[in-house]
Design a protein around this motif. Sequence first.
Motif, mmCIF file in Angstrom:
data_model
loop_
_atom_site.group_PDB
_atom_site.id
_atom_site.type_symbol
_atom_site.label_atom_id
_atom_site.label_comp_id
_atom_site.label_asym_id
_atom_site.label_seq_id
_atom_site.Cartn_x
_atom_site.Cartn_y
_atom_site.Cartn_z
ATOM 1 N N VAL A 127 0.844 -1.205 0.000
ATOM 2 C CA VAL A 127 0.000 0.000 0.000
ATOM 3 C C VAL A 127 0.876 1.250 0.000
ATOM 4 O O VAL A 127 0.647 2.196 -0.771
ATOM 5 N N VAL A 128 1.889 1.253 0.843
ATOM 6 C CA VAL A 128 2.787 2.412 0.930
ATOM 7 C C VAL A 128 3.583 2.580 -0.364
ATOM 8 O O VAL A 128 3.742 3.698 -0.872
ATOM 9 N N LEU A 129 4.086 1.487 -0.904
ATOM 10 C CA LEU A 129 4.849 1.564 -2.151
ATOM 11 C C LEU A 129 4.013 2.134 -3.293
ATOM 12 O O LEU A 129 4.453 3.014 -4.037
ATOM 13 N N LYS A 130 2.780 1.634 -3.416
ATOM 14 C CA LYS A 130 1.929 2.064 -4.520
ATOM 15 C C LYS A 130 1.438 3.502 -4.341
ATOM 16 O O LYS A 130 1.045 4.154 -5.307
ATOM 17 N N GLU A 131 1.486 4.002 -3.129
ATOM 18 C CA GLU A 131 1.114 5.392 -2.900
ATOM 19 C C GLU A 131 2.085 6.338 -3.589
ATOM 20 O O GLU A 131 1.688 7.400 -4.086
ATOM 21 N N TYR A 132 3.350 5.936 -3.646
ATOM 22 C CA TYR A 132 4.377 6.827 -4.192
ATOM 23 C C TYR A 132 4.896 6.392 -5.557
ATOM 24 O O TYR A 132 5.308 7.233 -6.355
ATOM 25 N N CYS A 133 4.896 5.106 -5.828
ATOM 26 C CA CYS A 133 5.408 4.616 -7.112
ATOM 27 C C CYS A 133 4.249 4.175 -7.994
ATOM 28 O O CYS A 133 3.511 3.255 -7.637
ATOM 29 N N LYS A 134 4.120 4.818 -9.144
ATOM 30 C CA LYS A 134 3.028 4.505 -10.075
ATOM 31 C C LYS A 134 3.521 3.686 -11.266
ATOM 32 O O LYS A 134 2.752 3.403 -12.184
ATOM 33 N N GLU A 135 4.796 3.300 -11.253
ATOM 34 C CA GLU A 135 5.370 2.556 -12.368
ATOM 35 C C GLU A 135 5.556 1.091 -11.981
ATOM 36 O O GLU A 135 4.945 0.606 -11.042
ATOM 37 N N ASP A 136 6.428 0.382 -12.701
ATOM 38 C CA ASP A 136 6.564 -1.069 -12.551
ATOM 39 C C ASP A 136 7.356 -1.462 -11.306
ATOM 40 O O ASP A 136 8.478 -0.985 -11.092
ATOM 41 N N ILE A 137 6.762 -2.356 -10.521
ATOM 42 C CA ILE A 137 7.417 -2.918 -9.343
ATOM 43 C C ILE A 137 7.463 -4.438 -9.508
ATOM 44 O O ILE A 137 6.462 -5.069 -9.835
ATOM 45 N N PHE A 138 8.642 -5.006 -9.291
ATOM 46 C CA PHE A 138 8.829 -6.457 -9.345
ATOM 47 C C PHE A 138 9.298 -6.943 -7.974
ATOM 48 O O PHE A 138 10.232 -6.383 -7.402
ATOM 49 N N ILE A 139 8.664 -7.987 -7.459
ATOM 50 C CA ILE A 139 9.082 -8.566 -6.185
ATOM 51 C C ILE A 139 9.500 -10.018 -6.375
ATOM 52 O O ILE A 139 8.853 -10.771 -7.111
ATOM 53 N N LEU A 140 10.592 -10.401 -5.718
ATOM 54 C CA LEU A 140 11.086 -11.766 -5.804
ATOM 55 C C LEU A 140 10.409 -12.660 -4.768
ATOM 56 O O LEU A 140 10.191 -12.250 -3.625
ATOM 57 N N GLY A 141 10.116 -13.888 -5.183
ATOM 58 C CA GLY A 141 9.623 -14.883 -4.244
ATOM 59 C C GLY A 141 10.761 -15.413 -3.386
ATOM 60 O O GLY A 141 11.893 -14.934 -3.446
ATOM 61 N N TYR A 142 10.458 -16.440 -2.595
ATOM 62 C CA TYR A 142 11.425 -17.000 -1.663
ATOM 63 C C TYR A 142 11.954 -18.335 -2.168
ATOM 64 O O TYR A 142 11.261 -19.067 -2.880
ATOM 65 N N VAL A 143 13.193 -18.642 -1.792
ATOM 66 C CA VAL A 143 13.774 -19.951 -2.105
ATOM 67 C C VAL A 143 13.832 -20.775 -0.819
ATOM 68 O O VAL A 143 13.787 -20.224 0.283
ATOM 69 N N ASN A 144 13.927 -22.088 -0.974
ATOM 70 C CA ASN A 144 13.962 -22.977 0.181
ATOM 71 C C ASN A 144 15.318 -23.667 0.282
ATOM 72 O O ASN A 144 15.588 -24.622 -0.431
ATOM 73 N N PRO A 145 16.185 -23.227 1.203
ATOM 74 C CA PRO A 145 17.483 -23.871 1.375
ATOM 75 C C PRO A 145 17.442 -24.961 2.437
ATOM 76 O O PRO A 145 18.454 -25.573 2.744
ATOM 77 N N PHE A 146 16.264 -25.187 3.020
ATOM 78 C CA PHE A 146 16.148 -26.106 4.134
ATOM 79 C C PHE A 146 15.814 -27.522 3.653
ATOM 80 O O PHE A 146 15.742 -27.790 2.469
ATOM 81 N N SER A 147 15.568 -28.395 4.580
ATOM 82 C CA SER A 147 15.237 -29.776 4.255
ATOM 83 C C SER A 147 13.825 -29.865 3.682
ATOM 84 O O SER A 147 13.076 -28.894 3.682
ATOM 85 N N ASN A 148 13.478 -31.070 3.205
ATOM 86 C CA ASN A 148 12.152 -31.277 2.622
ATOM 87 C C ASN A 148 11.028 -30.900 3.574
ATOM 88 O O ASN A 148 9.933 -30.538 3.145
ATOM 89 N N THR A 149 11.290 -31.005 4.864
ATOM 90 C CA THR A 149 10.247 -30.726 5.845
ATOM 91 C C THR A 149 9.821 -29.268 5.831
ATOM 92 O O THR A 149 8.764 -28.934 6.363
#
Length: 236
Positions: A152-174
């Motif tokens: 919400v705060v980001l979009k209040e000030y930036c009206k152009e393209d925003i890209f966000i990265l997802g998360y990676v899993n370095p842990f065990s299968n659990t």
Amino acid sequence: MKVEKSTFSLEEYFMKLKKIFVIAILLLAIFLIYLTTMDKKVYYLALGDSFSLDFPKQIADYLEDKKLLEQYRYEFVQDDIRITDLIHDIEDNKKVNINKKEQTIKNSLIKADLVTLSIGNEELFYKISTEKQDNLFDYIDDMMKDMENLFVVLKEYCKEDIFILGYVNPFSNTMDSYVEYANQKLEVLAKKYDISYISLKELEREDFDGQDILASGNKKIVEQLKPRISKQVLED
């Protein structure tokens, strides 16, 4: 269902995370196609945690080579920043000195034609490595409430393209279910606020466990990822 607690230490996690920076740098070369369609110079702003310290330089270098770069601002990146910290930085209009001139984060957001963001790694993986698994889904839900406030705060000030990265899993299968849950929530939230979500699912454990991804042998991984993510960005 009770999940076995991971013995993967936070220190080991960050050592492995450093190794995947190179893949992230090349992965985000997907912006090559996106950026070549622009008919003006680009004010590029990188925000977030330690994951945001490396890959944006590759994008900025490309823009510079093509004489498309107006400015590249990375000074607001912090290697241990949390979601709530970034919200406070924006609300308090954090200032940095660049070439002896004061620059505020709100002004940078307003000027930005392109923003890349990596945030939430600090709190998510700290909790995964230390918290009882029974509480993690609730914690992720609360974390995504903070993420929505940030959007919400980001979009209040930036009206152009925003890209966000997802998360990676370095842990065990659990730990797969927790990281997948966080990514699902993040992707839905990003769509709600017209922010482009970049999945890093292909960079999970099988791509870097026991490997040095700086080695040339991992070039194959990058080659497989780039067209998938390029297609995603083009469809956005």
